[in-house]
Design an enzyme around this catalytic site. Structure first.
Site, PDB file in Angstrom:
ATOM      1  N   LEU A  63      60.296  24.894  27.615  1.00 39.31           N
ATOM      2  CA  LEU A  63      60.304  25.529  26.291  1.00 39.31           C
ATOM      3  C   LEU A  63      59.048  25.155  25.520  1.00 39.31           C
ATOM      4  O   LEU A  63      58.686  23.978  25.445  1.00 39.31           O
ATOM      5  CB  LEU A  63      61.546  25.072  25.520  1.00 39.31           C
ATOM      6  CG  LEU A  63      61.678  25.552  24.075  1.00 39.31           C
ATOM      7  CD1 LEU A  63      63.145  25.859  23.747  1.00 39.31           C
ATOM      8  CD2 LEU A  63      61.142  24.533  23.073  1.00 39.31           C
ATOM      9  N   LEU A  64      58.414  26.158  24.969  1.00 43.36           N
ATOM     10  CA  LEU A  64      57.271  25.942  24.069  1.00 43.36           C
ATOM     11  C   LEU A  64      57.761  26.194  22.659  1.00 43.36           C
ATOM     12  O   LEU A  64      58.507  27.143  22.423  1.00 43.36           O
ATOM     13  CB  LEU A  64      56.155  26.913  24.460  1.00 43.36           C
ATOM     14  CG  LEU A  64      55.001  27.190  23.487  1.00 43.36           C
ATOM     15  CD1 LEU A  64      53.734  27.548  24.269  1.00 43.36           C
ATOM     16  CD2 LEU A  64      55.320  28.325  22.515  1.00 43.36           C
ATOM     17  N   ASN A  65      57.342  25.334  21.695  1.00 42.77           N
ATOM     18  CA  ASN A  65      57.507  25.752  20.301  1.00 42.77           C
ATOM     19  C   ASN A  65      56.184  25.630  19.559  1.00 42.77           C
ATOM     20  O   ASN A  65      55.225  26.308  19.992  1.00 42.77           O
ATOM     21  CB  ASN A  65      58.748  25.174  19.612  1.00 42.77           C
ATOM     22  CG  ASN A  65      58.916  23.692  19.559  1.00 42.77           C
ATOM     23  OD1 ASN A  65      58.972  23.030  20.583  1.00 42.77           O
ATOM     24  ND2 ASN A  65      59.015  23.143  18.376  1.00 42.77           N
ATOM     25  N   ASP A  66      56.071  24.864  18.510  1.00 43.09           N
ATOM     26  CA  ASP A  66      54.904  24.963  17.614  1.00 43.09           C
ATOM     27  C   ASP A  66      53.550  24.798  18.305  1.00 43.09           C
ATOM     28  O   ASP A  66      53.400  23.928  19.168  1.00 43.09           O
ATOM     29  CB  ASP A  66      54.963  23.852  16.565  1.00 43.09           C
ATOM     30  CG  ASP A  66      56.313  23.717  15.904  1.00 43.09           C
ATOM     31  OD1 ASP A  66      57.180  24.556  16.138  1.00 43.09           O
ATOM     32  OD2 ASP A  66      56.489  22.745  15.145  1.00 43.09           O
ATOM     33  N   TYR A 118      56.438  14.802  18.096  1.00 42.16           N
ATOM     34  CA  TYR A 118      56.608  16.019  17.307  1.00 42.16           C
ATOM     35  C   TYR A 118      55.263  16.577  16.855  1.00 42.16           C
ATOM     36  O   TYR A 118      54.203  16.008  17.123  1.00 42.16           O
ATOM     37  CB  TYR A 118      57.513  15.715  16.098  1.00 42.16           C
ATOM     38  CG  TYR A 118      58.994  15.854  16.398  1.00 42.16           C
ATOM     39  CD1 TYR A 118      59.488  15.898  17.698  1.00 42.16           C
ATOM     40  CD2 TYR A 118      59.920  15.945  15.352  1.00 42.16           C
ATOM     41  CE1 TYR A 118      60.852  16.029  17.949  1.00 42.16           C
ATOM     42  CE2 TYR A 118      61.289  16.077  15.595  1.00 42.16           C
ATOM     43  CZ  TYR A 118      61.739  16.117  16.896  1.00 42.16           C
ATOM     44  OH  TYR A 118      63.083  16.247  17.123  1.00 42.16           O
ATOM     45  N   SER A 119      55.313  17.653  16.092  1.00 42.18           N
ATOM     46  CA  SER A 119      54.111  18.433  15.774  1.00 42.18           C
ATOM     47  C   SER A 119      53.067  17.686  14.966  1.00 42.18           C
ATOM     48  O   SER A 119      53.369  16.704  14.277  1.00 42.18           O
ATOM     49  CB  SER A 119      54.512  19.688  15.003  1.00 42.18           C
ATOM     50  OG  SER A 119      55.119  20.567  15.903  1.00 42.18           O
ATOM     51  N   ARG A 165      57.411  14.878   8.578  1.00 42.36           N
ATOM     52  CA  ARG A 165      56.720  15.142   9.848  1.00 42.36           C
ATOM     53  C   ARG A 165      55.630  16.209   9.730  1.00 42.36           C
ATOM     54  O   ARG A 165      55.496  16.869   8.715  1.00 42.36           O
ATOM     55  CB  ARG A 165      57.731  15.579  10.912  1.00 42.36           C
ATOM     56  CG  ARG A 165      58.574  16.780  10.538  1.00 42.36           C
ATOM     57  CD  ARG A 165      59.461  17.162  11.724  1.00 42.36           C
ATOM     58  NE  ARG A 165      60.438  18.159  11.349  1.00 42.36           N
ATOM     59  CZ  ARG A 165      61.671  17.889  10.927  1.00 42.36           C
ATOM     60  NH1 ARG A 165      62.074  16.634  10.812  1.00 42.36           N
ATOM     61  NH2 ARG A 165      62.493  18.867  10.605  1.00 42.36           N
ATOM     62  N   ASP A 166      54.889  16.361  10.833  1.00 41.73           N
ATOM     63  CA  ASP A 166      53.895  17.420  11.046  1.00 41.73           C
ATOM     64  C   ASP A 166      52.617  17.205  10.217  1.00 41.73           C
ATOM     65  O   ASP A 166      52.251  18.038   9.372  1.00 41.73           O
ATOM     66  CB  ASP A 166      54.501  18.814  10.746  1.00 41.73           C
ATOM     67  CG  ASP A 166      55.858  19.011  11.386  1.00 41.73           C
ATOM     68  OD1 ASP A 166      56.125  18.360  12.415  1.00 41.73           O
ATOM     69  OD2 ASP A 166      56.665  19.819  10.861  1.00 41.73           O
ATOM     70  N   GLU A 168      58.557  22.135   6.651  1.00 43.06           N
ATOM     71  CA  GLU A 168      57.963  21.764   7.934  1.00 43.06           C
ATOM     72  C   GLU A 168      56.539  22.308   8.004  1.00 43.06           C
ATOM     73  O   GLU A 168      56.192  23.279   7.337  1.00 43.06           O
ATOM     74  CB  GLU A 168      58.778  22.368   9.090  1.00 43.06           C
ATOM     75  CG  GLU A 168      60.189  21.835   9.180  1.00 43.06           C
ATOM     76  CD  GLU A 168      60.915  22.266  10.456  1.00 43.06           C
ATOM     77  OE1 GLU A 168      61.517  21.404  11.099  1.00 43.06           O
ATOM     78  OE2 GLU A 168      60.879  23.459  10.795  1.00 43.06           O
TER      79      GLU A 168
HETATM   80  C1  FRU Z   1      59.041  23.150  13.649  1.00 42.00           C
HETATM   81  C2  FRU Z   1      59.482  21.756  14.092  1.00 42.00           C
HETATM   82  C3  FRU Z   1      58.609  20.683  13.470  1.00 42.00           C
HETATM   83  C4  FRU Z   1      58.776  19.533  14.437  1.00 42.00           C
HETATM   84  C5  FRU Z   1      58.846  20.257  15.746  1.00 42.00           C
HETATM   85  C6  FRU Z   1      59.718  19.599  16.783  1.00 42.00           C
HETATM   86  O1  FRU Z   1      59.406  24.122  14.562  1.00 42.00           O
HETATM   87  O2  FRU Z   1      60.845  21.549  13.754  1.00 42.00           O
HETATM   88  O3  FRU Z   1      58.937  20.348  12.148  1.00 42.00           O
HETATM   89  O4  FRU Z   1      57.722  18.629  14.387  1.00 42.00           O
HETATM   90  O5  FRU Z   1      59.331  21.558  15.480  1.00 42.00           O
HETATM   91  O6  FRU Z   1      59.611  20.264  18.001  1.00 42.00           O
END
Ligand code: FRU
Length: 446
Positions: free
Chosen positions: A17-20, A79-80, A137-138, A191
């Site tokens: 899975l890819l996210n940010d 995390y991001s 975070r982030d 976020e």
């Molecule tokens: C946004 C988020 C960020 C977090 C990351 C975790 O999509 O929830 O806030 O760092 O994804 O995968």
């Protein structure tokens, strides 16, 4: 079975899975796009930073793992975060996520690379200031004169969305400065904040507000979205002062957690995750059967023209164009990767990929509507926007990802869609002639 959904020029993982998008940076001429990655499964149980690199942001090489959750202060997820290039090195700023007996604790951390291959985690870390919950975070970092500013997405202990600010003169010791921005518009958590100044001086804060109370581990519903606020950073008071209200960065179905960077051509480029969707939609994504889910949007150049924020695909996409044709009424798309452009202020309906996506403009109510067939329900769902004066449309379609740019990039609609690769029929109901290009070709390193 051959994968009929595999994108050609949108970044997607070959498994998991890819996210940010994370740590977007250009280093020694090469583009580095890190991303949130679960390489083991198509769920959110594990997070590391994966890496793709490219010399043109169209042809990507998958490098694999870059930062693993292997330290005590990131053991439950890297995390991001973001990246900068400084003194011939890449600095990555990320959030170390930990959970002890179910209690979350977050640390803002740094990793440094001298060669763009090995990323060495530094021992220093920022703990969450007491005014915030551990939904902190982030980090996003940029330079202001001789010092570095870091903003971090936050939730106050009163359950309000906020953005915290830290300053450093050596990229090692960060001193908390207070809340740079908070407002009820940020709901209960913000976020992935980003801040940048365009060449004309326009200052933009991008935010992803969501509804979530601090004892809750997942947000209440899919309330989160990506927006932007134009304003001024007050460098004395260290507060961001909006001059306009929040607007959506993307009017479509699939766009979240955008991040920007400046490349060596002076372009402010933004890319987002395509996308945050309901757990059910994610579970039913047709790419699940090929062992991976999600992709990033195309890199888009952000500009501010005549009082309007514009996003347009990087011009490098032109290199994929072939087989230019002028089409009207009923036609066949050359491949599942194509581009359509036309200028119009008239009514029309455009049916794409055998009616899996329907785009229309209605002159009576001025509504521009994008309908897509939902892969889970098989029913049409739509997104719309009132556009008083439509001028032009540009559609960039990859095998299962489409981005629609209106009025030279003033509005963008992003969406995933899934159909067989033989579904290439198109119908245009309207007076115009459309320019059609084939964007197909084998460009993706899988
Ligand atoms: C946004 C988020 C960020 C977090 C990351 C975790 O999509 O929830 O806030 O760092 O994804 O995968």
């Amino acid at each position: 079975m051959k994968n009929p959904y595999m994108n050609y020029f949108h970044i997607e993982p070959n498994k998991g899975l890819l996210n940010d998008p994370n740590g977007l940076v250009q280093f020694q001429g090469k583009y580095y796009f890190f991303y949130q990655w679960n390489r083991f499964a198509t769920n959110h149980d594990y997070k590391e930073w994966g890496l793709f690199t490219s010399s043109d942001m169209i042809h990507w090489e998958s490098i694999g793992s870059a930062l693993l959750p292997d330290s005590f202060d990131d053991k439950d997820g890297v995390y991001s975060g973001s990246a900068i290039e400084n003194d011939g090195k890449i600095f990555l700023f990320y959030t170390g996520n930990t959970k002890i007996n179910g209690n979350r604790k977050s640390y803002q951390k740094t990793a440094i690379s001298t060669d763009g291959k090995t990323f060495v985690k530094q021992k220093e870390s920022i703990e969450t200031p007491v005014v915030f919950s551990e939904h902190h975070r982030d980090p996003k970092v940029w330079k202001v004169g001789d010092v570095w500013w870091m903003i971090v997405g936050a939730q106050t202990v009163e359950n309000e969305g906020a953005i915290s600010l830290f300053i450093s003169s050596d990229l090692k010791t960060w001193v908390y400065q207070g809340i740079v921005y908070t407002d009820p518009i940020l709901d209960q958590m913000c976020e992935c904040p980003d801040y940048f100044k365009l060449v004309d001086g326009t200052e933009i804060l991008t935010v992803c507000p969501q509804k979530r109370s601090h004892y809750q581990e997942s947000d209440i519903d899919i309330s989160s979205y990506a927006g932007y606020i134009i304003g001024k950073m007050n460098y004395e008071s260290k507060r961001f002062e909006p001059t306009e209200s929040l607007k959506l960065l993307d009017e479509g179905f699939d766009f979240y957690a955008p991040q920007s960077f400046l490349d060596n051509k002076g372009r402010r480029i933004v890319t987002g995750w395509m996308s945050r969707m309901s757990e059910k939609q994610e579970a039913y994504l047709p790419t699940q059967s090929f062992g991976y889910v999600h992709c990033l949007t195309l890199p888009r150049v952000v500009t501010f023209e005549h009082g309007k924020l514009k996003q347009n695909p990087i011009e490098e996409i032109h290199q994929l164009r072939s087989d230019k044709q002028m089409v009207k009424h009923s036609f066949n798309l050359p491949t599942a990767q194509f581009e359509i452009e036309f200028s119009t202020s008239n009514e029309f309906q455009l049916f794409l990929r055998d009616k899996n996506v329907i785009i229309s403009y209605n002159l009576t109510n001025k509504m521009f509507v994008v309908c897509r067939k939902d892969w889970m329900t098989e029913k049409y769902d739509n997104r719309s926007k009132k556009i008083n004066k439509l001028r032009n449309i540009r559609i960039i379609a990859d095998t299962s990802a489409m981005e629609i740019f209106l009025n030279d990039g003033e509005f963008v609609f992003s969406l995933r869609y899934f159909t067989t690769n033989t579904a290439l029929g198109a119908i245009f109901v309207g007076e115009n002639t459309l320019t059609l290009y084939n964007l197909g070709g084998s460009t993706h390193d899988k």
